[in-house]
Write a protein that holds these residues in place. Structure first.
Motif, PDB file in Angstrom:
ATOM      1  N   TRP A 142      67.650  80.365  -8.142  1.00  0.00           N
ATOM      2  CA  TRP A 142      66.193  80.174  -8.179  1.00  0.00           C
ATOM      3  C   TRP A 142      65.459  81.457  -8.528  1.00  0.00           C
ATOM      4  O   TRP A 142      64.416  81.441  -9.189  1.00  0.00           O
ATOM      5  N   LYS A 143      66.022  82.591  -8.105  1.00  0.00           N
ATOM      6  CA  LYS A 143      65.399  83.883  -8.412  1.00  0.00           C
ATOM      7  C   LYS A 143      65.471  84.160  -9.908  1.00  0.00           C
ATOM      8  O   LYS A 143      64.508  84.648 -10.514  1.00  0.00           O
ATOM      9  N   TRP A 144      66.609  83.856 -10.528  1.00  0.00           N
ATOM     10  CA  TRP A 144      66.772  84.068 -11.969  1.00  0.00           C
ATOM     11  C   TRP A 144      65.789  83.196 -12.751  1.00  0.00           C
ATOM     12  O   TRP A 144      65.125  83.665 -13.678  1.00  0.00           O
ATOM     13  N   LEU A 199      63.965  90.691 -14.960  1.00  0.00           N
ATOM     14  CA  LEU A 199      65.286  90.730 -14.326  1.00  0.00           C
ATOM     15  C   LEU A 199      65.078  90.825 -12.816  1.00  0.00           C
ATOM     16  O   LEU A 199      64.274  91.641 -12.345  1.00  0.00           O
ATOM     17  N   PRO A 200      65.796  90.035 -12.022  1.00  0.00           N
ATOM     18  CA  PRO A 200      65.555  90.002 -10.573  1.00  0.00           C
ATOM     19  C   PRO A 200      65.878  91.316  -9.888  1.00  0.00           C
ATOM     20  O   PRO A 200      66.877  91.969 -10.198  1.00  0.00           O
ATOM     21  N   THR A 201      65.015  91.690  -8.965  1.00  0.00           N
ATOM     22  CA  THR A 201      65.309  92.837  -8.109  1.00  0.00           C
ATOM     23  C   THR A 201      65.661  92.324  -6.713  1.00  0.00           C
ATOM     24  O   THR A 201      66.807  92.067  -6.418  1.00  0.00           O
ATOM     25  N   ASP A 202      64.659  92.099  -5.870  1.00  0.00           N
ATOM     26  CA  ASP A 202      64.928  91.815  -4.470  1.00  0.00           C
ATOM     27  C   ASP A 202      64.226  90.551  -3.987  1.00  0.00           C
ATOM     28  O   ASP A 202      63.399  89.971  -4.688  1.00  0.00           O
ATOM     29  N   VAL A 203      64.554  90.159  -2.763  1.00  0.00           N
ATOM     30  CA  VAL A 203      63.789  89.176  -2.004  1.00  0.00           C
ATOM     31  C   VAL A 203      63.407  89.821  -0.674  1.00  0.00           C
ATOM     32  O   VAL A 203      64.042  90.774  -0.241  1.00  0.00           O
ATOM     33  N   GLY A 204      62.384  89.272  -0.054  1.00  0.00           N
ATOM     34  CA  GLY A 204      61.852  89.895   1.163  1.00  0.00           C
ATOM     35  C   GLY A 204      62.241  89.174   2.428  1.00  0.00           C
ATOM     36  O   GLY A 204      61.368  88.731   3.189  1.00  0.00           O
ATOM     37  N   SER A 205      63.525  89.040   2.673  1.00  0.00           N
ATOM     38  CA  SER A 205      63.983  88.369   3.888  1.00  0.00           C
ATOM     39  C   SER A 205      63.344  89.011   5.116  1.00  0.00           C
ATOM     40  O   SER A 205      63.244  90.230   5.221  1.00  0.00           O
ATOM     41  N   GLN A 210      57.436  81.312   5.465  1.00  0.00           N
ATOM     42  CA  GLN A 210      58.535  80.551   6.061  1.00  0.00           C
ATOM     43  C   GLN A 210      58.504  79.085   5.654  1.00  0.00           C
ATOM     44  O   GLN A 210      59.445  78.351   5.925  1.00  0.00           O
ATOM     45  N   GLN A 211      57.438  78.668   5.000  1.00  0.00           N
ATOM     46  CA  GLN A 211      57.206  77.232   4.831  1.00  0.00           C
ATOM     47  C   GLN A 211      58.073  76.590   3.751  1.00  0.00           C
ATOM     48  O   GLN A 211      58.410  75.412   3.849  1.00  0.00           O
ATOM     49  N   ILE A 271      66.765  81.193   2.810  1.00  0.00           N
ATOM     50  CA  ILE A 271      65.495  81.361   2.120  1.00  0.00           C
ATOM     51  C   ILE A 271      65.227  80.189   1.184  1.00  0.00           C
ATOM     52  O   ILE A 271      66.084  79.802   0.399  1.00  0.00           O
ATOM     53  N   GLU A 272      64.047  79.636   1.302  1.00  0.00           N
ATOM     54  CA  GLU A 272      63.616  78.583   0.392  1.00  0.00           C
ATOM     55  C   GLU A 272      62.489  79.122  -0.480  1.00  0.00           C
ATOM     56  O   GLU A 272      61.523  79.678   0.033  1.00  0.00           O
ATOM     57  N   PRO A 273      62.602  78.979  -1.801  1.00  0.00           N
ATOM     58  CA  PRO A 273      61.534  79.483  -2.666  1.00  0.00           C
ATOM     59  C   PRO A 273      60.240  78.709  -2.433  1.00  0.00           C
ATOM     60  O   PRO A 273      60.268  77.507  -2.174  1.00  0.00           O
ATOM     61  N   VAL A 274      59.123  79.418  -2.485  1.00  0.00           N
ATOM     62  CA  VAL A 274      57.831  78.779  -2.338  1.00  0.00           C
ATOM     63  C   VAL A 274      57.132  78.765  -3.692  1.00  0.00           C
ATOM     64  O   VAL A 274      57.444  79.560  -4.573  1.00  0.00           O
ATOM     65  N   HIS A 275      56.195  77.837  -3.845  1.00  0.00           N
ATOM     66  CA  HIS A 275      55.451  77.759  -5.099  1.00  0.00           C
ATOM     67  C   HIS A 275      54.210  78.626  -4.999  1.00  0.00           C
ATOM     68  O   HIS A 275      53.343  78.396  -4.162  1.00  0.00           O
ATOM     69  N   LEU A 276      54.137  79.642  -5.851  1.00  0.00           N
ATOM     70  CA  LEU A 276      52.989  80.527  -5.895  1.00  0.00           C
ATOM     71  C   LEU A 276      52.226  80.262  -7.187  1.00  0.00           C
ATOM     72  O   LEU A 276      52.777  80.384  -8.269  1.00  0.00           O
ATOM     73  N   GLY A 277      50.977  79.909  -7.066  1.00  0.00           N
ATOM     74  CA  GLY A 277      50.172  79.615  -8.242  1.00  0.00           C
ATOM     75  C   GLY A 277      49.770  80.856  -9.002  1.00  0.00           C
ATOM     76  O   GLY A 277      50.088  81.982  -8.617  1.00  0.00           O
TER      77      GLY A 277
END
Length: 429
Positions: A131-133, A146-152, A214-215, A381-387
């Motif tokens: 999902w990050k890619w 290109l993906p760097t990080d996620v904010g766990s 978290q949603q 981690i679940e990806p969220v939709h950011l507008g």
């Protein structure tokens, strides 16, 4: 199509027109165009916060003979306007530019501003969290990041302050205090009572960010990019949880001078730490507080606050070399090194399995096994939709309303009404 969607797309069209003109102006400067195959003497990298690239760029310089200039901006709210100006004028952008998740979608519709990385780097599509890619692609399929990080997420807390207030200090026992948000609030009240009235957390906006991400669902926008801020269940959950904790807050807004100074002064005992925040906590707290901090689980068990990609602006004179630098910074070894320096959590699958990463302990945070703590949370981690204007809605509507309530400038209902009004304005343009 709603009025909000129509206005958003009109704004995107206008920005595209501006950047198209600026792009022509930039491309028309033939005197500065390097000869084919010419090696750059220097490449510039723009980042925000702390991404852990200091030592990595030194390695790249030694390997390639190309000087790398790191231009760091502390706050994202200061970083974005600079980037907008670079794109609008067609000049000034770095060769490699970090794009945070909240602003990535805003720039996706204008993919012409960014080099298509597909022909410039090897195929890495199977090497990252899927999902990050995919989020690094523009609507037309161009690979722009290109993906760097996620904010766990986790909670950073001061052991010495917890002990003085009569709370447990060992990280597993601390995590057990708050299996949910009610437990976290109760721990804060216990701390406040045991410390003689001191604040437990930095601000309620920090709480809202943790809950919001978290949603795993739509936040300020729905899937069609209509603004739904005042009807979103995720936003409402974040609002209700955050406002309930005003009684344990130091009212120190994230990135403010009071917030930065509060780490050294012990103004608050806990803050929410996406993995990239570890380096910032350490920097703000200073050497004198080494070993006083530790890391516990976040209420609710998981969440993703933040994360970025590296892109190459189309105005770069050396897109091929810039893409290679971005590739170097985001590969498995680069992501492990960045994590060890400043905490950005890898998204490269090889890096996430790397024994050096998994066994890493952070001495500043009392030897906390941060590789294990954050690494185990990635799968949750679940990806969220950011507008397209997520960052503007969050920073210019949601957080100001929360601060107005927190500081006693507005009732809870009045603050929510102001947020609902401002969200429509900020989200539409």
């Amino acid at each position: 199509m709603s009025l909000t969607t129509r206005r958003t797309r009109m704004a995107a069209t206008a920005l595209a027109a501006i950047t198209a003109v600026s792009g022509l102006a930039a491309c028309g400067n033939d005197d500065d165009t390097p000869a084919e195959g010419e090696k750059p003497a220097k490449l510039v990298v723009d980042t925000f916060g702390e991404m852990g690239y200091d030592e990595l760029v030194k390695q790249y310089e030694q390997q390639t003979g190309i000087k790398v200039e790191l231009r760091k901006t502390a706050q994202l709210s200061e970083y974005r306007p600079k980037l907008v100006r670079y794109l609008a004028t067609g000049k000034g952008a770095a060769d490699v530019t970090a794009l945070e998740e909240g602003i990535l979608n805003e720039f996706k519709p204008n993919a012409r501003n960014w080099a298509d990385l597909t022909p410039l780097v090897a195929d890495h599509s199977t090497e990252y969290l899927p999902w990050k890619w995919e989020l690094g692609k523009a609507p037309d399929g161009r690979l722009i990041g290109l993906p760097t990080d996620v904010g766990s997420l986790a909670v950073c807390y001061r052991k010495d302050l917890f002990e003085a207030a009569g709370l447990p200090t060992e990280r597993d026992a601390v995590s057990a205090l708050w299996p949910d948000w009610n437990g976290f609030h109760q721990a804060g009240r216990t701390y406040k009572q045991g410390s003689g009235g001191k604040a437990f957390i930095d601000s309620i906006t920090a709480v809202s960010n943790a809950v919001l991400f978290q949603q795993g669902s739509d936040l300020f926008y729905d899937k069609e990019d209509n603004v739904i801020a005042d009807t979103s269940p995720a936003v409402k959950a974040a609002w209700e949880t955050a406002t309930s904790m005003a009684d344990i807050s130091a009212k120190a807004a994230t990135w403010s001078p009071e917030w930065s100074g509060g780490f050294k002064q012990g103004t608050f005992a806990a803050t929410f730490c996406p993995s990239w925040m570890l380096g910032i906590v350490e920097e703000n707290s200073g050497e004198a507080n080494k070993g006083k901090w530790d890391v516990a689980a976040v209420p609710g068990g998981a969440g993703n606050w933040g994360g970025s990609w590296l892109a190459v602006p189309a105005q770069s004179k050396y897109p091929s070399e810039a893409a290679k630098l971005a590739e170097f910074l985001t590969n498995a070894a680069g992501q492990v090194a960045a994590f060890k320096q400043s905490g950005p959590l890898p998204t490269n699958l090889e890096a996430l399995k790397n024994e050096e990463f998994l066994s890493y302990t952070n001495e500043y945070f009392s030897g906390a096994p941060t590789g294990k703590i954050f690494g185990e949370s990635v799968a949750k981690i679940e990806p969220v939709h950011l507008g397209p204007k997520h960052q503007a809605v969050k920073e210019n509507a949601f957080e100001p309303a929360l601060r107005a309530f927190e500081n006693g400038q507005a009732s809870k209902d009045a603050a929510w009404e102001q947020f609902a009004k401002d969200a429509k304005t900020q989200g539409a343009f």
